[in-house]
Structures are given as C-alpha cells and as structure tokens.
Enzyme design. Structure first.
Site, PDB file in Angstrom:
ATOM      1  N   THR A   1       0.920  -1.169   0.038  1.00 17.88           N
ATOM      2  CA  THR A   1       0.045  -0.099  -0.027  1.00 17.88           C
ATOM      3  C   THR A   1       0.796   1.350  -0.009  1.00 17.88           C
ATOM      4  O   THR A   1       1.661   1.280   0.802  1.00 17.88           O
ATOM      5  CB  THR A   1      -1.104   0.068   1.159  1.00 17.88           C
ATOM      6  OG1 THR A   1      -1.882  -1.240   1.244  1.00 17.88           O
ATOM      7  CG2 THR A   1      -1.861   1.100   1.344  1.00 17.88           C
TER       8      THR A   1
ATOM      9  N   HIS B   1      -7.786   4.506  -0.799  1.00 18.76           N
ATOM     10  CA  HIS B   1      -7.821   3.807   0.666  1.00 18.76           C
ATOM     11  C   HIS B   1      -9.481   4.203   1.182  1.00 18.76           C
ATOM     12  O   HIS B   1      -9.628   4.102   2.223  1.00 18.76           O
ATOM     13  CB  HIS B   1      -7.056   4.618   1.392  1.00 18.76           C
ATOM     14  CG  HIS B   1      -6.054   3.464   2.560  1.00 18.76           C
ATOM     15  ND1 HIS B   1      -5.150   3.359   2.419  1.00 18.76           N
ATOM     16  CD2 HIS B   1      -6.802   3.005   3.585  1.00 18.76           C
ATOM     17  CE1 HIS B   1      -4.512   2.397   3.420  1.00 18.76           C
ATOM     18  NE2 HIS B   1      -5.764   2.285   4.083  1.00 18.76           N
TER      19      HIS B   1
HETATM   20  C1  LIG Z   1     -12.214  -0.581   8.233  1.00 15.22           C
HETATM   21  C2  LIG Z   1     -11.108  -0.537   7.014  1.00 15.22           C
HETATM   22  C3  LIG Z   1      -9.834  -0.877   7.173  1.00 15.22           C
HETATM   23  C4  LIG Z   1      -8.674  -0.797   6.184  1.00 15.22           C
HETATM   24  N1  LIG Z   1      -7.488  -1.023   6.424  1.00 15.22           N
HETATM   25  C5  LIG Z   1      -6.683  -1.082   5.249  1.00 15.22           C
HETATM   26  C6  LIG Z   1      -5.223  -1.772   5.419  1.00 15.22           C
HETATM   27  O1  LIG Z   1      -4.947  -2.094   6.450  1.00 15.22           O
HETATM   28  N2  LIG Z   1      -4.413  -1.348   4.219  1.00 15.22           N
HETATM   29  C7  LIG Z   1      -5.028  -0.997   3.083  1.00 15.22           C
HETATM   30  O2  LIG Z   1      -4.141  -0.941   2.274  1.00 15.22           O
HETATM   31  N3  LIG Z   1      -6.284  -0.505   2.988  1.00 15.22           N
HETATM   32  C8  LIG Z   1      -7.060  -0.656   4.113  1.00 15.22           C
HETATM   33  N4  LIG Z   1      -8.285  -0.198   3.844  1.00 15.22           N
HETATM   34  C9  LIG Z   1      -8.651   0.131   2.488  1.00 15.22           C
HETATM   35  C10 LIG Z   1      -9.301  -0.771   1.453  1.00 15.22           C
HETATM   36  O3  LIG Z   1      -8.398  -1.532   1.263  1.00 15.22           O
HETATM   37  C11 LIG Z   1      -9.921  -0.365   0.313  1.00 15.22           C
HETATM   38  O4  LIG Z   1      -9.082   0.333  -0.367  1.00 15.22           O
HETATM   39  C12 LIG Z   1     -11.124   0.301   0.483  1.00 15.22           C
HETATM   40  O5  LIG Z   1     -11.770   0.072   1.686  1.00 15.22           O
HETATM   41  C13 LIG Z   1     -12.098   0.592  -0.659  1.00 15.22           C
HETATM   42  O6  LIG Z   1     -13.194   1.360  -0.620  1.00 15.22           O
HETATM   43  P1  LIG Z   1     -14.521   0.754  -0.049  1.00 15.22           P
HETATM   44  O7  LIG Z   1     -14.716   0.656   1.444  1.00 15.22           O
HETATM   45  O8  LIG Z   1     -15.442   2.008  -0.605  1.00 15.22           O
HETATM   46  O9  LIG Z   1     -14.900  -0.296  -1.036  1.00 15.22           O
HETATM   47  C14 LIG Z   1      -9.344  -0.166   4.841  1.00 15.22           C
HETATM   48  C15 LIG Z   1     -10.662  -0.036   4.459  1.00 15.22           C
HETATM   49  C16 LIG Z   1     -11.513  -0.101   5.570  1.00 15.22           C
HETATM   50  C17 LIG Z   1     -12.790   0.309   5.321  1.00 15.22           C
END
Ligand SMILES: Cc1cc2nc3c(=O)[nH]c(=O)nc-3n(C[C@H](O)[C@H](O)[C@H](O)COP(=O)(O)O)c2cc1C
Length: 388
Positions: A191, A285
């Site tokens: 990431t 993200h």
């Molecule tokens: C609760 C939560 C925790 C997340 N933790 C990470 C993480 O640890 N690493 C990361 O690369 N993205 C993280 N993300 C981002 C997701 O991988 C992704 O990019 C994003 O949720 C996509 O958008 P959406 O929630 O609208 O589907 C997180 C998203 C959420 C909602």
C-alpha cells in the site's frame, strides 16, 4: 431450523452446483439463508443492519473517511456520473464473469480488499472473513495486521498479503517477502498511500484508541483510559521512508508478483511498470488517507492508458453495485476490490454475511452484464460508458 422455502433454495443451489447462485429456467437466484440474513436486499441495507449491531466507535471507524470526507463521497458520486450505453440484440443467454489474473483463474472479478480492524466487529474477524471468502471462492487480501500463516495453514482461501507497515531496511523487507511466500500467498500487495496514519475526524471525536482494532471496543470504555490521545495519532508514521527501491528489495527475495495499491496518476503508473510492479490497484484507500484526492473511477482511465496493457490494473473505492463493477471494467479495470461492504457483512451476520455480500454483488454483476449486452468480461469495452 430451515423453513420449506429455504430448504428448497438450498437444494436448488446444490443441484445447480454453484455455491454462489442457482440458475432455474434461466433465472438467477442467489442462495437463501435465514430470514434475518435475507432481509437486506443490497449492500447499503447490509451496512444498515451492521450499524444496528456494532459499537458506534466501530461503525465510525469503518464507515468513516478522512477530514471532510470529500474523497469518500466523491468515490460514490463519481460512479453515479458515469452512464452506461448498453448494446441490444446480443445473445446473453450464457454469461461468464470469469477471468485470469496474474496466472490464476478467478470465477469473477471481485476481490476482498485488505482491511484492518475486523476484531472491532467480531473476535477473530480476519479468520472468519477468510472463511466467508473461501465459501464464495473469492480472492482474499489479508491486511498487514492479519496473521497470514493462520489463514493459509488450512488453505482457507486464495490469499494475497498486504503490507502497510514500512520496512525501513532491505533485510526487513526481504524477510517480509519470504514470509509471505512461505505462507502460501500468491502475491505481495504494497500500500503506497499510507505514509502516515491520517486525520480522521470521527475517530478523533470519539477518542478512538487504535489498540481497539485488535481488542475490540471494551464493554465499559469509561473505565479504560485510552492508550494515547487521539489527535496526535494522525502523525503516526507507517511508511514515511518507502521509495521505489522497496520493490527491488521485495523482488530480490521472492518470485511472488508485487502489486502496488494506491496509485492515482499516470506518472506513478509508468514508474510502477518500469520498476517491475506486476499489477496496480487504483485506490484512494476508500477516502481514508489524504482528503480531496481524485475519485478512483476518475483516475482509472488515466492509469490504464499510461500502463498501456503491460500489467493488470485493478480498482477499489465505492463499489456497491454490480453496475459499478461494469463501469470500472469498461474503463479498463481487470477486477475490483471491495472494503467496507464485506466488513459490514461480517459485522451483521459473521461468515455468511461476507458470503451474502459477495453473492449479491456477483449476482448483480451477472444481471448487469446480461442487460448491457456484454456476456463476457472481454466484451466489456470503454464504449459501454459515457463519461461526464
Ligand atoms: C475498516 C477499513 C480498514 C482498512 N484497512 C486497510 C489496510 O490495513 N490496508 C490497506 O491497504 N487498506 C485498508 N483499507 C482500505 C481498503 O483496502 C480499500 O482500499 C477501501 O476500503 C475501498 O473502498 P470501499 O470501502 O469503498 O470499498 C481499509 C478500509 C476499511 C474500510
């Protein structure tokens, strides 16, 4: 106890040979679960069901974005501004959403994005989510805080492993790459938009302690002193010194493909290809890092054009409907990821909630492909959409 209708549906799904949906007289039916699980008819309603069950702090952590949530809203609003131009009189009696990604067959182009903090909604959340992914044959990307060996030991789901905790030295990066490979993951995801923990107003207001991501929110929070005041947490460094050399470090230790998550422009997309990344995820993200960055569906064509077909481009952010997936694929994404929806599925109904989210989205995608006159993923072209 199963009622008669559910028993019949399960039998129908079993006969159809697919855990994801049954086709009877040409009609597509997702499998049936209990009335409680079946009550929400879409991903928005599953979020509502989850909201009623979990602590407000947990809901805000998952649903929220950063600062004014411009990008969080922008992801959905921009998808709504892309209009479809369906083709008529095409034989869509058979619809096939399968694909090959990085040498692996996938039944459909939906991946469960890395998400930390699932223990906020259910103990051992990563494992339960992985079981739900496995039941639907979905590709599951384990987040940095997850323990990949725990998930891969029973081969519960095809997994990628994502890292947001920067390794400052080459040897630490190489150790991570080797560990990922030894654990049986099929790709390493890095990431790139996580240099610092960001400034999330909802968490700051709630005095959210990031330690809760592992422990869950304590029953009586008043008695527990937060480990640190919330506001300085935004400056916590995650990957502040990571540069392009990091890809070389990983590739020198493992033959696994390296996927960069968080690319949003042509310049970085070209560099990613030059430096040997084997796939890119166009991602902001989910609007959780830098507020005001471009919605992903807007950034996607620029990145796809810059990459010029040399490596696959994936996208996430705001995907809530099968027709959203169609739009992303038309603009050049090979597959999409979902984040919040399956975490809410997990929060609302545990493992079957994750399954239900994937099954609903897949069924919606299949129906949308049929109605758009695009029976295969290859037939989904840019001409299917009209941009604003
Ligand atoms: C609760 C939560 C925790 C997340 N933790 C990470 C993480 O640890 N690493 C990361 O690369 N993205 C993280 N993300 C981002 C997701 O991988 C992704 O990019 C994003 O949720 C996509 O958008 P959406 O929630 O609208 O589907 C997180 C998203 C959420 C909602």
């Amino acid at each position: 106890m199963l009622n008669r209708r559910e028993a019949l549906w399960r039998f129908a799904c079993f006969v159809a040979g697919s855990p994801l949906f049954a086709q009877r007289n040409g009609t597509i039916y997702p499998p049936a679960y209990s009335d409680e699980v079946m009550a929400p008819v879409n991903l928005h309603e599953i979020e509502e069901a989850a909201k009623k069950k979990i602590h407000k702090l947990a809901y805000d952590f998952i649903a929220g974005g950063v600062e004014d949530e411009l990008t969080l809203r922008g992801n959905r609003e921009a998808l709504a501004r892309v209009w479809l131009r369906p083709r008529s009189m095409v034989d869509v009696s058979k619809i096939d959403p399968s694909l090959e990604l990085l040498g692996k067959k996938m039944d459909y182009p939906i991946i469960l994005a890395p998400t930390g903090g699932k223990n906020l909604v259910i103990p051992d959340g990563d494992r339960i989510a992985a079981e739900g992914a496995h039941a639907t044959k979905a590709l599951y990307c384990v987040a940095a805080g997850g323990w990949i060996e725990k998930l891969s030991e029973k081969n519960e789901a095809p997994v990628w492993w994502q890292n947001t905790i920067g390794h400052a030295t080459k040897s630490a990066a190489q150790a991570f790459a080797r560990r990922t490979e030894d654990a049986g993951a099929s790709a390493i995801v890095i990431t790139v938009d996580n240099q610092y923990l960001s400034n999330r107003d909802r968490n700051n207001r709630n005095r959210f302690d990031y330690g809760y991501m592992q422990t869950g929110v304590p029953e009586d929070r008043a008695k527990v002193k937060p480990r640190s005041p919330a506001v300085p947490a935004m400056l916590e460094p995650h990957t502040p010194s990571m540069t392009w050399d990091y890809i070389d470090w990983l590739r020198s230790a493992s033959s696994l493909p390296v996927i960069l998550k968080g690319i949003l422009n042509a310049e970085d997309a070209r560099l990613a290809v030059e430096r040997g990344a084997q796939a890119i995820v166009v991602s902001n993200h989910g609007g959780r890092q830098l507020d005001g960055v471009v919605p992903t569906i807007v950034a996607l064509p620029e990145v796809v054009d810059a990459v010029g077909g040399k490596i696959p481009v994936l996208m996430d952010g705001g995907i809530r409907r099968g027709s959203d997936i169609l739009k992303a694929l038309a603009l050049g994404a090979k597959a999409v990821q979902i984040g919040r929806p399956y975490v809410f599925g997990l929060a609302a109904f545990g493992k079957v909630g994750v399954q239900r989210v994937v099954e609903l989205l897949r069924a919606e995608l299949v129906v949308s492909m049929g109605l758009a006159g695009t029976p295969t993923l290859a037939s989904i072209q840019r001409s299917l959409v009209r941009l604003p």
